[in-house]
Scaffold this motif. Structure first.
Motif, PDB file in Angstrom:
ATOM      1  N   PRO A  10       0.796  -1.234   0.000  1.00 22.37           N
ATOM      2  CA  PRO A  10       0.000   0.000   0.000  1.00 22.37           C
ATOM      3  C   PRO A  10       0.828   1.283   0.000  1.00 22.37           C
ATOM      4  N   LEU A  11       2.063   1.217   0.457  1.00 24.71           N
ATOM      5  CA  LEU A  11       2.896   2.416   0.488  1.00 24.71           C
ATOM      6  C   LEU A  11       3.724   2.610  -0.787  1.00 24.71           C
ATOM      7  N   ASP A  12       3.628   1.670  -1.717  1.00 26.49           N
ATOM      8  CA  ASP A  12       4.355   1.819  -2.984  1.00 26.49           C
ATOM      9  C   ASP A  12       3.765   2.988  -3.768  1.00 26.49           C
ATOM     10  N   PRO A  13       4.616   3.772  -4.410  1.00 26.44           N
ATOM     11  CA  PRO A  13       4.092   4.887  -5.209  1.00 26.44           C
ATOM     12  C   PRO A  13       3.439   4.370  -6.488  1.00 26.44           C
ATOM     13  N   GLU A  14       2.569   5.172  -7.042  1.00 30.06           N
ATOM     14  CA  GLU A  14       1.955   4.838  -8.319  1.00 30.06           C
ATOM     15  C   GLU A  14       2.982   5.054  -9.434  1.00 30.06           C
ATOM     16  N   PRO A  15       2.999   4.195 -10.431  1.00 26.79           N
ATOM     17  CA  PRO A  15       3.904   4.442 -11.562  1.00 26.79           C
ATOM     18  C   PRO A  15       3.567   5.774 -12.223  1.00 26.79           C
ATOM     19  N   ALA A  16       4.596   6.545 -12.527  1.00 26.91           N
ATOM     20  CA  ALA A  16       4.418   7.865 -13.124  1.00 26.91           C
ATOM     21  C   ALA A  16       5.186   7.941 -14.430  1.00 26.91           C
ATOM     22  N   SER A  17       4.640   8.697 -15.362  1.00 26.92           N
ATOM     23  CA  SER A  17       5.292   8.890 -16.649  1.00 26.92           C
ATOM     24  C   SER A  17       6.398   9.935 -16.507  1.00 26.92           C
ATOM     25  N   SER A  18       7.527   9.655 -17.098  1.00 26.95           N
ATOM     26  CA  SER A  18       8.663  10.567 -17.032  1.00 26.95           C
ATOM     27  C   SER A  18       8.464  11.714 -18.013  1.00 26.95           C
TER      28      SER A  18
END
Length: 113
Positions: A10-18
């Motif tokens: 649950p604490l993992d960040p959401e994947p984000a586009s560079s």
């Protein structure tokens, strides 16, 4: 039985586009479009340097920074722009040599009366 996808913490960040990945693509495209005018070397060089930085950031993010496809395509476009610039230099050099080598440049009159 197929293996289940691993669950995320649950604490993992959401994947984000560079955002740098899209900048690499835009600079690579600019390099390709202006490569024949020799001006494409500048955006191509910036794109290749930025692609290296982006790739390192993506590796360090352990998969949470996306956009690898944009970086790959931008890198290919940047190299294509450099190749076009080199080809334009070769063509300009050959055209200049052919212009200098054409016989019948300025004809001077040998008769002095």
């Amino acid at each position: 039985m197929p293996a289940a996808a691993p669950t995320r913490h649950p604490l993992d960040p959401e994947p984000a586009s560079s955002t740098k990945a899209r900048a690499v693509f835009a600079l690579g495209l600019a390099a390709l479009l202006t490569g024949a005018m020799i001006g494409g070397v500048i955006p191509a060089t910036i794109a290749l340097v930025l692609a290296r930085q982006t790739h390192r950031e993506q590796f360090a993010s352990a998969g949470y920074l996306t956009g690898n496809k944009w970086v790959r395509h931008g890198r290919k476009l940047a190299w294509a722009g450099i190749v076009l610039a080199l080809a334009a230099l070769v063509v300009a050099g050959i055209a200049g040599l052919l212009h200098l080598a054409t016989p019948g440049g300025q004809d001077f009159d040998t008769n002095t009366d």
